[in-house]
Write a protein that holds these residues in place. Sequence first.
Motif, PDB file in Angstrom:
ATOM      1  N   GLY A 186       0.793  -1.217   0.000  1.00 20.27           N
ATOM      2  CA  GLY A 186       0.000   0.000   0.000  1.00 20.27           C
ATOM      3  C   GLY A 186       0.825   1.266   0.000  1.00 20.27           C
ATOM      4  N   ARG A 187       2.085   1.187   0.404  1.00 18.30           N
ATOM      5  CA  ARG A 187       2.965   2.359   0.348  1.00 18.30           C
ATOM      6  C   ARG A 187       3.234   2.777  -1.091  1.00 18.30           C
ATOM      7  N   HIS A 188       3.158   1.822  -2.002  1.00 20.89           N
ATOM      8  CA  HIS A 188       3.433   2.103  -3.418  1.00 20.89           C
ATOM      9  C   HIS A 188       2.140   2.249  -4.225  1.00 20.89           C
ATOM     10  N   ASP A 189       1.063   1.661  -3.724  1.00 25.44           N
ATOM     11  CA  ASP A 189      -0.228   1.768  -4.401  1.00 25.44           C
ATOM     12  C   ASP A 189      -1.325   1.697  -3.340  1.00 25.44           C
ATOM     13  N   PRO A 190      -1.903   2.838  -2.925  1.00 30.47           N
ATOM     14  CA  PRO A 190      -2.935   2.842  -1.878  1.00 30.47           C
ATOM     15  C   PRO A 190      -4.155   1.986  -2.218  1.00 30.47           C
ATOM     16  N   ALA A 191      -4.375   1.718  -3.494  1.00 24.76           N
ATOM     17  CA  ALA A 191      -5.533   0.920  -3.900  1.00 24.76           C
ATOM     18  C   ALA A 191      -5.204  -0.568  -4.030  1.00 24.76           C
ATOM     19  N   PHE A 192      -4.035  -0.988  -3.571  1.00 29.77           N
ATOM     20  CA  PHE A 192      -3.597  -2.375  -3.746  1.00 29.77           C
ATOM     21  C   PHE A 192      -4.589  -3.361  -3.133  1.00 29.77           C
ATOM     22  N   PHE A 193      -5.057  -3.095  -1.927  1.00 34.83           N
ATOM     23  CA  PHE A 193      -5.951  -4.037  -1.250  1.00 34.83           C
ATOM     24  C   PHE A 193      -7.233  -4.236  -2.053  1.00 34.83           C
ATOM     25  N   ALA A 194      -7.825  -3.147  -2.506  1.00 34.11           N
ATOM     26  CA  ALA A 194      -9.064  -3.243  -3.277  1.00 34.11           C
ATOM     27  C   ALA A 194      -8.855  -3.996  -4.583  1.00 34.11           C
ATOM     28  N   LYS A 195      -7.673  -3.864  -5.179  1.00 32.04           N
ATOM     29  CA  LYS A 195      -7.407  -4.502  -6.466  1.00 32.04           C
ATOM     30  C   LYS A 195      -7.084  -5.990  -6.341  1.00 32.04           C
ATOM     31  N   ASN A 196      -6.502  -6.395  -5.222  1.00 31.25           N
ATOM     32  CA  ASN A 196      -5.979  -7.759  -5.123  1.00 31.25           C
ATOM     33  C   ASN A 196      -6.511  -8.582  -3.955  1.00 31.25           C
ATOM     34  N   CYS A 197      -7.144  -7.958  -2.980  1.00 27.16           N
ATOM     35  CA  CYS A 197      -7.465  -8.675  -1.741  1.00 27.16           C
ATOM     36  C   CYS A 197      -8.924  -8.554  -1.332  1.00 27.16           C
ATOM     37  N   TYR A 226       7.443 -19.024  -0.081  1.00 26.43           N
ATOM     38  CA  TYR A 226       8.679 -18.287   0.148  1.00 26.43           C
ATOM     39  C   TYR A 226       8.936 -17.329  -1.012  1.00 26.43           C
ATOM     40  N   GLY A 227       8.885 -16.037  -0.707  1.00 28.57           N
ATOM     41  CA  GLY A 227       9.094 -15.040  -1.743  1.00 28.57           C
ATOM     42  C   GLY A 227       7.825 -14.801  -2.531  1.00 28.57           C
ATOM     43  N   THR A 228       6.965 -13.897  -2.053  1.00 27.88           N
ATOM     44  CA  THR A 228       5.711 -13.563  -2.722  1.00 27.88           C
ATOM     45  C   THR A 228       5.916 -12.287  -3.530  1.00 27.88           C
ATOM     46  N   PHE A 229       5.850 -12.406  -4.837  1.00 24.87           N
ATOM     47  CA  PHE A 229       6.135 -11.290  -5.734  1.00 24.87           C
ATOM     48  C   PHE A 229       4.848 -10.722  -6.327  1.00 24.87           C
ATOM     49  N   TYR A 230       4.734  -9.403  -6.304  1.00 26.37           N
ATOM     50  CA  TYR A 230       3.695  -8.724  -7.078  1.00 26.37           C
ATOM     51  C   TYR A 230       4.379  -7.782  -8.059  1.00 26.37           C
ATOM     52  N   LEU A 231       4.068  -7.971  -9.329  1.00 29.02           N
ATOM     53  CA  LEU A 231       4.577  -7.104 -10.388  1.00 29.02           C
ATOM     54  C   LEU A 231       3.429  -6.215 -10.853  1.00 29.02           C
ATOM     55  N   ARG A 232       3.668  -4.913 -10.844  1.00 31.71           N
ATOM     56  CA  ARG A 232       2.649  -3.964 -11.290  1.00 31.71           C
ATOM     57  C   ARG A 232       3.040  -3.411 -12.653  1.00 31.71           C
ATOM     58  N   PHE A 233       2.142  -3.563 -13.613  1.00 32.77           N
ATOM     59  CA  PHE A 233       2.391  -3.105 -14.980  1.00 32.77           C
ATOM     60  C   PHE A 233       1.549  -1.859 -15.268  1.00 32.77           C
ATOM     61  N   ILE A 234       2.213  -0.801 -15.665  1.00 34.01           N
ATOM     62  CA  ILE A 234       1.537   0.454 -15.994  1.00 34.01           C
ATOM     63  C   ILE A 234       1.919   0.844 -17.415  1.00 34.01           C
ATOM     64  N   ASP A 235       0.911   0.931 -18.279  1.00 35.93           N
ATOM     65  CA  ASP A 235       1.142   1.290 -19.699  1.00 35.93           C
ATOM     66  C   ASP A 235       2.222   0.403 -20.307  1.00 35.93           C
ATOM     67  N   SER A 236       2.118  -0.891 -20.056  1.00 35.47           N
ATOM     68  CA  SER A 236       3.144  -1.817 -20.523  1.00 35.47           C
ATOM     69  C   SER A 236       2.504  -2.989 -21.255  1.00 35.47           C
ATOM     70  N   ARG A 257       6.878   0.373 -15.768  1.00 34.53           N
ATOM     71  CA  ARG A 257       6.187   1.412 -16.552  1.00 34.53           C
ATOM     72  C   ARG A 257       6.707   1.350 -17.984  1.00 34.53           C
ATOM     73  N   GLY A 258       5.775   1.198 -18.907  1.00 37.08           N
ATOM     74  CA  GLY A 258       6.203   1.013 -20.292  1.00 37.08           C
ATOM     75  C   GLY A 258       6.968  -0.283 -20.409  1.00 37.08           C
ATOM     76  N   ASP A 259       8.182  -0.190 -20.859  1.00 38.07           N
ATOM     77  CA  ASP A 259       9.017  -1.377 -21.011  1.00 38.07           C
ATOM     78  C   ASP A 259      10.167  -1.412 -20.012  1.00 38.07           C
ATOM     79  N   ASN A 260      10.131  -0.541 -18.997  1.00 40.04           N
ATOM     80  CA  ASN A 260      11.252  -0.446 -18.068  1.00 40.04           C
ATOM     81  C   ASN A 260      10.779  -0.566 -16.619  1.00 40.04           C
ATOM     82  N   VAL A 261      11.687  -1.055 -15.786  1.00 36.71           N
ATOM     83  CA  VAL A 261      11.415  -1.133 -14.361  1.00 36.71           C
ATOM     84  C   VAL A 261      11.518   0.258 -13.760  1.00 36.71           C
ATOM     85  N   SER A 262      10.497   0.637 -12.986  1.00 34.59           N
ATOM     86  CA  SER A 262      10.483   1.933 -12.320  1.00 34.59           C
ATOM     87  C   SER A 262      11.016   1.761 -10.905  1.00 34.59           C
ATOM     88  N   GLY A 263      12.156   2.384 -10.613  1.00 30.48           N
ATOM     89  CA  GLY A 263      12.769   2.219  -9.304  1.00 30.48           C
ATOM     90  C   GLY A 263      13.505   0.896  -9.216  1.00 30.48           C
TER      91      GLY A 263
END
Length: 416
Positions: free
Chosen positions: A97-108, A241-251, A303-309
């Motif tokens: 949620g620090r990176h996307d405040p709407a994460f819970f509503a979108k995934n949980c 072990y190791g739970t990954f969420y990848l967020r794609f924006i305009d990609s 974002r797009g074709d590149n990792v943001s951060g």
Amino acid sequence: MRWMMLFIAVFWMATGPADARGAENCTVCHRVTLTGKHGGLSCLSCHGNEARPSPDPASFAGKATGCTGCHRGYEGMAGHVMATRSSERDFVQRTYGRHDPAFFAKNCGECHVRSCLDCHGGNGHRVARPHDSACLACHKGYFTGAEFAGRAPREEHGRYQRGVEFQGEPFLKMLPDVHFEKGLGCAACHDMASFLSGRKSARGCTDCHRPDRKVLEHRIAAHLEKMECYACHSAWAPQEYGTFYLRFIDSTLQNQYRLRNNDGEYVKSVYLKTQDAPPLGVNAAGRVSPVRPEFIAYFTEIRGDNVSGAENRLLAAEWRAFFPHTVRRGTPLCDGCHDNRRRFLLEKPEERIYRLREDGMSLDSFWDRTGQRMVNGSFLEEKRYREMSARTPAYTKGYVEKWKSLVNRVDSSSSR
């Protein structure tokens, strides 16, 4: 005019103001039939005032007044964690949620109780006692419950989405809990009174079972005083072990991730899933208990074709003591605990198979407590582990007795 007045009089006699049953006016338009224990009730017993009836009297949004008007004492279920999912929300708020405040509503947002009818029957006119399938509608996958019936979660990748299904989802068939085999259901140990009082269960192991002094492990005082029964008697548990969420924006790269449920902006994957005997730690009661990650959470934004951060940002490495519902009569051998550093998250560097830092994971090992924490207890102190692993005369004597019992059992079974 006289005939008109007669018609109106007959109509009001048939559909006049609600009497003690309070259902006549409702059923003129609403062709419904109550069945079960509620079959003799009037409509307004649940729906309230006829002038402004409640369309959903069991909804927690309205405090389930249609149910709690009779079922006194259950008002608190609307504020129970099954309804609020407060622990999940807190975790998301401090991580994804620090990176996307709407994460819970979108995934949980799918699995939480919104109404009494979520458990007691989706159709309010056929209210019934909850069946196990109602519990397992939410308690499935990585959330404790499905393993009771021998169901383990499969990998997210499409290639593993096969085999038998339950409630529309495929699962790995595993050994079920012995209580499930004997025909017991969820309600045998869990009830509403325990939930409302803040307890997870109405019954513990010793409410039905007594330690057998003929069993070696039961004669060791430290086992009975310092360990949960299920620390030994849990045959397996789902571990992630190791739970990954990848967020794609305009990609367009998301299309390359052939994973299940990747229609939205997020794709979930896991570094490793296991179904073996879980690690051990200390729970909030100070007793040795099974533990598992919940969760070792990573996040990547594209974002797009590149990792943001930064890629694979570690947002949390949190463990929780829990009760796997996979109880069996058998237990691990002595070495399964007394000579197994990895099971207590004390893995030595030279014993590691998974090289996480070399894989860009920012942890040395999942089974090394460094950089990780327990949220409802603690990791077993290394000093305590060394003490329990010492080869004392008492340990050696018990070890030999255990192996003799196994050898004798094999001999007797082979002699027939």
